[in-house]
Enzyme design. Structure first.
Site, PDB file in Angstrom:
ATOM      1  N   THR A  25      42.537  91.303  -8.995  1.00  0.00           N
ATOM      2  CA  THR A  25      43.496  92.369  -9.332  1.00  0.00           C
ATOM      3  C   THR A  25      43.420  92.722 -10.820  1.00  0.00           C
ATOM      4  O   THR A  25      43.308  93.889 -11.190  1.00  0.00           O
ATOM      5  CB  THR A  25      44.938  91.901  -8.993  1.00  0.00           C
ATOM      6  OG1 THR A  25      44.933  91.472  -7.634  1.00  0.00           O
ATOM      7  CG2 THR A  25      45.952  92.997  -9.177  1.00  0.00           C
ATOM      8  N   LYS A  72      49.549  81.759 -16.868  1.00  0.00           N
ATOM      9  CA  LYS A  72      50.797  81.083 -17.301  1.00  0.00           C
ATOM     10  C   LYS A  72      50.921  79.695 -16.701  1.00  0.00           C
ATOM     11  O   LYS A  72      51.439  78.780 -17.326  1.00  0.00           O
ATOM     12  CB  LYS A  72      52.027  81.913 -16.936  1.00  0.00           C
ATOM     13  CG  LYS A  72      52.188  82.192 -15.444  1.00  0.00           C
ATOM     14  CD  LYS A  72      52.227  83.648 -15.157  1.00  0.00           C
ATOM     15  CE  LYS A  72      51.863  83.907 -13.710  1.00  0.00           C
ATOM     16  NZ  LYS A  72      51.843  85.300 -13.354  1.00  0.00           N
ATOM     17  N   GLY A  84      53.542  90.427 -18.245  1.00  0.00           N
ATOM     18  CA  GLY A  84      52.420  91.370 -18.073  1.00  0.00           C
ATOM     19  C   GLY A  84      52.158  92.273 -19.260  1.00  0.00           C
ATOM     20  O   GLY A  84      51.811  91.800 -20.347  1.00  0.00           O
ATOM     21  N   ILE A 132      54.075  93.944 -21.160  1.00  0.00           N
ATOM     22  CA  ILE A 132      55.052  94.015 -22.262  1.00  0.00           C
ATOM     23  C   ILE A 132      54.605  93.160 -23.443  1.00  0.00           C
ATOM     24  O   ILE A 132      54.344  91.965 -23.278  1.00  0.00           O
ATOM     25  CB  ILE A 132      56.440  93.504 -21.808  1.00  0.00           C
ATOM     26  CG1 ILE A 132      56.919  94.265 -20.580  1.00  0.00           C
ATOM     27  CG2 ILE A 132      57.454  93.593 -22.934  1.00  0.00           C
ATOM     28  CD1 ILE A 132      58.197  93.686 -19.965  1.00  0.00           C
ATOM     29  N   LYS A 184      56.960  80.732 -17.473  1.00  0.00           N
ATOM     30  CA  LYS A 184      57.077  81.720 -18.556  1.00  0.00           C
ATOM     31  C   LYS A 184      58.140  81.280 -19.567  1.00  0.00           C
ATOM     32  O   LYS A 184      57.971  81.469 -20.776  1.00  0.00           O
ATOM     33  CB  LYS A 184      57.391  83.088 -17.962  1.00  0.00           C
ATOM     34  CG  LYS A 184      56.201  83.646 -17.165  1.00  0.00           C
ATOM     35  CD  LYS A 184      56.607  84.786 -16.257  1.00  0.00           C
ATOM     36  CE  LYS A 184      55.408  85.367 -15.514  1.00  0.00           C
ATOM     37  NZ  LYS A 184      55.809  86.274 -14.408  1.00  0.00           N
TER      38      LYS A 184
HETATM   39  N1  LIG Z   1      48.210  90.196 -10.722  1.00  0.00           N
HETATM   40  C1  LIG Z   1      49.100  90.360 -11.703  1.00  0.00           C
HETATM   41  O1  LIG Z   1      49.844  91.341 -11.730  1.00  0.00           O
HETATM   42  C2  LIG Z   1      49.189  89.359 -12.823  1.00  0.00           C
HETATM   43  C3  LIG Z   1      50.125  89.557 -13.851  1.00  0.00           C
HETATM   44  C4  LIG Z   1      50.186  88.654 -14.922  1.00  0.00           C
HETATM   45  C5  LIG Z   1      49.328  87.566 -14.926  1.00  0.00           C
HETATM   46  N2  LIG Z   1      48.451  87.384 -13.894  1.00  0.00           N
HETATM   47  C6  LIG Z   1      47.556  86.215 -13.950  1.00  0.00           C
HETATM   48  O2  LIG Z   1      46.221  86.673 -14.003  1.00  0.00           O
HETATM   49  C7  LIG Z   1      45.369  85.740 -13.356  1.00  0.00           C
HETATM   50  C8  LIG Z   1      44.556  86.468 -12.291  1.00  0.00           C
HETATM   51  O3  LIG Z   1      45.400  87.071 -11.349  1.00  0.00           O
HETATM   52  P1  LIG Z   1      44.857  88.091 -10.248  1.00  0.00           P
HETATM   53  O4  LIG Z   1      46.070  88.675  -9.608  1.00  0.00           O
HETATM   54  O5  LIG Z   1      43.852  89.008 -10.835  1.00  0.00           O
HETATM   55  O6  LIG Z   1      44.145  87.073  -9.219  1.00  0.00           O
HETATM   56  P2  LIG Z   1      43.123  87.414  -8.031  1.00  0.00           P
HETATM   57  O7  LIG Z   1      43.277  86.351  -7.024  1.00  0.00           O
HETATM   58  O8  LIG Z   1      43.258  88.838  -7.621  1.00  0.00           O
HETATM   59  O9  LIG Z   1      41.690  87.266  -8.722  1.00  0.00           O
HETATM   60  C9  LIG Z   1      41.116  86.024  -9.058  1.00  0.00           C
HETATM   61  C10 LIG Z   1      39.632  86.238  -9.353  1.00  0.00           C
HETATM   62  O10 LIG Z   1      39.098  85.019  -9.863  1.00  0.00           O
HETATM   63  C11 LIG Z   1      37.946  84.647  -9.132  1.00  0.00           C
HETATM   64  N3  LIG Z   1      37.895  83.192  -9.048  1.00  0.00           N
HETATM   65  C12 LIG Z   1      38.871  82.352  -8.615  1.00  0.00           C
HETATM   66  N4  LIG Z   1      38.455  81.084  -8.667  1.00  0.00           N
HETATM   67  C13 LIG Z   1      37.176  81.117  -9.136  1.00  0.00           C
HETATM   68  C14 LIG Z   1      36.191  80.124  -9.395  1.00  0.00           C
HETATM   69  N5  LIG Z   1      36.453  78.843  -9.175  1.00  0.00           N
HETATM   70  N6  LIG Z   1      34.998  80.524  -9.883  1.00  0.00           N
HETATM   71  C15 LIG Z   1      34.742  81.826 -10.100  1.00  0.00           C
HETATM   72  N7  LIG Z   1      35.623  82.817  -9.871  1.00  0.00           N
HETATM   73  C16 LIG Z   1      36.818  82.458  -9.388  1.00  0.00           C
HETATM   74  C17 LIG Z   1      38.128  85.267  -7.755  1.00  0.00           C
HETATM   75  O11 LIG Z   1      36.866  85.427  -7.124  1.00  0.00           O
HETATM   76  C18 LIG Z   1      38.794  86.604  -8.131  1.00  0.00           C
HETATM   77  O12 LIG Z   1      37.804  87.539  -8.503  1.00  0.00           O
HETATM   78  C19 LIG Z   1      46.282  84.642 -12.820  1.00  0.00           C
HETATM   79  O13 LIG Z   1      46.319  83.583 -13.750  1.00  0.00           O
HETATM   80  C20 LIG Z   1      47.638  85.329 -12.747  1.00  0.00           C
HETATM   81  O14 LIG Z   1      48.706  84.419 -12.863  1.00  0.00           O
HETATM   82  C21 LIG Z   1      48.355  88.257 -12.861  1.00  0.00           C
HETATM   83  N1  LIG Z   2      54.467  87.060  -9.347  1.00  0.00           N
HETATM   84  C1  LIG Z   2      54.725  87.529 -10.670  1.00  0.00           C
HETATM   85  C2  LIG Z   2      53.515  88.257 -11.200  1.00  0.00           C
HETATM   86  C3  LIG Z   2      53.480  88.418 -12.681  1.00  0.00           C
HETATM   87  O1  LIG Z   2      53.396  87.213 -13.366  1.00  0.00           O
HETATM   88  C4  LIG Z   2      55.959  88.434 -10.654  1.00  0.00           C
HETATM   89  O2  LIG Z   2      56.498  88.742  -9.583  1.00  0.00           O
HETATM   90  O3  LIG Z   2      56.430  88.811 -11.714  1.00  0.00           O
HETATM   91 NA    NA Z   3      53.061  90.297 -22.162  1.00  0.00          NA
END
Ligand SMILES: NC(=O)c1ccc[n+]([C@@H]2O[C@H](COP(=O)([O-])OP(=O)(O)OC[C@H]3O[C@@H](n4cnc5c(N)ncnc54)[C@H](O)[C@@H]3O)[C@@H](O)[C@H]2O)c1
Ligand SMILES: N[C@@H](CCO)C(=O)O
Ligand code: NA
Length: 442
Positions: free
Chosen positions: A16, A106, A135, A137, A206
């Site tokens: 994502t 986090k 995120g 912010i 957080k």
């Molecule tokens: N999605 C959000 O809105 C959001 C917001 C704030 C923070 N985050 C943080 O961002 C990070 C990623 O979130 P996301 O939603 O993009 O996750 P996601 O599950 O959509 O994507 C994870 C990616 O990492 C890759 N991956 C996972 N394990 C792996 C490994 N062992 N080797 C190689 N590649 C690997 C997967 O193939 C995938 O492409 C997380 O730490 C999450 O807490 C996400």
């Molecule tokens: N699951 C989290 C994503 C962002 O860290 C939320 O709902 O805010």
């Molecule tokens: Na932030």
């Protein structure tokens, strides 16, 4: 055309967030180069499965499953894989090979932050993590830099979008908790297993990061008091609304005096609390986040916006990337770590706040007096008493009339309030303790 030298950027994760980081980095290459004074070369994207669908159209040749080789050749490593391992090992590998690291993780920072920051400090590398809290912010950089000359007294944050969405839907539309959670899941806010959000693990992570930064100390995740929102009923939300409040899942981080020793300490806690509808945090609707900061000289500040989402989170990552890349080009020490204040983290029993205690009581003479007496006995001062709806409850097979009593207190010590509630539960006049909610943001 200006010729820039390259800064090599390795991206770990193409989900994502990662896919949007890659898209924006490739789309705005020229702009980034002029801002940084060097070209940012995306050398590859490490993923688990090369054939997974992506939210952006990205060159196939960038993808690899060999994260370790990618890290070895990088000046800056962006970790957006999530999870504790192998993310922790990859970040340590990056730091030890001289790269700066940008992460959104986090869970990892709240669990292994100390180890990662110490490793970075040892080799003079930088760890950036704006995306890890709220995120898009900007809140990490303001705490680390803009407010570094001030003294933060208190932070109140709505830092989990899923739970804010659920509570907002219950408040605005009168939805039940289960219905609101089902919609949050359908819209992709909550995971299939919503435990991390609903039981406030995500918000606690957080809070641990925010409190550590704000008070220049280390607040381990285990010392963050955590209560989720599963117990919040439609009735609780409705009663709050009638009394001029809204229920929000709040991360509260504050400096306070230890009532036992008189020494300064800090508290970090996450729980559903009542907040006045006049407070700026009450206006945070849907899945938005906001962080309200009270500092000694600056006064009150509020940071508001999208706490999650692919492009939104990518914005925070890319801001960190620009900082890291500039440091790479110009040099300099970067952001200093300052976690050496060593303040004790106080238990929840040491906090002082206001409370709303909702009781179901038997509707007979003397009830109010006996309830009021328990508050007085434990040194908790009552601010208001409201008698709500009437009902009935079976007592020894007979229907006995009951009434709902809401008792609002002045600021009281949590341990005194807890003792009051235990005593109230034992009273013959009290049928049940319906809810105990803290009131924040006076
Ligand atoms: N999605 C959000 O809105 C959001 C917001 C704030 C923070 N985050 C943080 O961002 C990070 C990623 O979130 P996301 O939603 O993009 O996750 P996601 O599950 O959509 O994507 C994870 C990616 O990492 C890759 N991956 C996972 N394990 C792996 C490994 N062992 N080797 C190689 N590649 C690997 C997967 O193939 C995938 O492409 C997380 O730490 C999450 O807490 C996400
Ligand atoms: N699951 C989290 C994503 C962002 O860290 C939320 O709902 O805010
Ligand atoms: Na932030």
């Amino acid at each position: 055309m200006i010729e820039y030298r390259n800064v090599r950027v390795a991206l770990l994760g193409g989900g994502t967030v990662g896919a949007q980081v890659a898209r924006l980095l490739l789309e705005h290459q020229e702009e980034f180069a002029s801002r940084v004074g060097a070209s940012l070369e995306l050398t590859g994207i490490a993923v688990r499965n090369l054939d997974s669908p992506r939210s952006a159209d990205l060159p196939k040749e960038l993808f690899t499953t060999d994260a370790e080789s990618l890290i070895l050749g990088a000046d800056i490593v962006i970790e957006v894989m999530g999870g504790l391992e192998p993310a922790r090992s990859y970040i340590l590998q990056a730091i030890n090979s001289g790269a700066d690291v940008v992460t959104a993780n986090k869970a990892l920072l709240a669990t292994h932050g100390t180890e990662l920051f110490e490793a970075a400090e040892r080799v003079g590398a930088q760890l950036y993590f704006e995306a890890a809290v709220a995120g898009a912010i900007p809140i990490i950089r303001p705490l680390r830099e803009s407010l570094a000359g001030d003294r933060v007294k208190r932070i109140m944050g709505i830092v989990n979008g899923t739970t804010n969405y659920i509570l907002d839907k219950m408040d605005v539309e009168g939805s039940t908790f289960d219905d609101a959670l089902a919609v949050a899941t359908e819209l992709g806010y909550a995971e299939a297993d919503p435990t991390a959000d609903v039981d406030a693990f995500d918000a606690a992570q957080k809070a641990s990061i925010l409190a550590s930064l704000a008070f220049h100390t280390t607040i381990p995740l285990e010392s963050v008091h955590r209560e989720g929102i599963r117990e919040i009923s439609g009735k609780t939300v409705e009663l709050a609304k009638k009394a001029g409040y809204v229920v929000k899942l709040l991360a509260v981080c504050e400096r306070l005096t230890d009532p036992a020793t008189g020494e300064e300490g800090v508290s970090a806690r996450v729980y559903p609390a009542l907040i006045s509808r006049e407070h700026p945090l009450a206006a945070v609707h849907k899945a938005n986040n906001a962080v309200f900061v009270e500092a000694e000289a600056a006064g009150s500040l509020m940071f508001y916006g999208a706490g999650a989402g692919g492009p939104e989170t990518a914005s925070a990552i890319l801001g960190d990337l620009v900082s890291a890349a500039r440091r790479h080009v110009i040099g300099g020490p970067g952001l200093g770590a300052s976690t050496h204040a060593n303040l004790p983290v106080l238990p929840i029993s040491a906090i002082t706040t206001r409370y709303h205690v909702t009781l179901s009581v038997f509707d007979r003479p003397g009830v109010l007096a006996s309830v009021a007496e328990e508050f007085a006995k434990h040194g908790v001062s009552v601010e208001l008493v409201e008698q709500g709806t009437f009902g009935s409850e079976a007592v020894s097979g007979e229907a006995a009339p009951t009434a709902t009593l809401v008792i609002g207190t002045h600021a009281a010590l949590e341990s005194d309030l807890a003792a009051t509630v235990s005593a109230l539960a034992q009273l013959d006049a009290v049928s049940s303790v319906v809810s105990v909610l803290r009131v924040e943001g006076a």
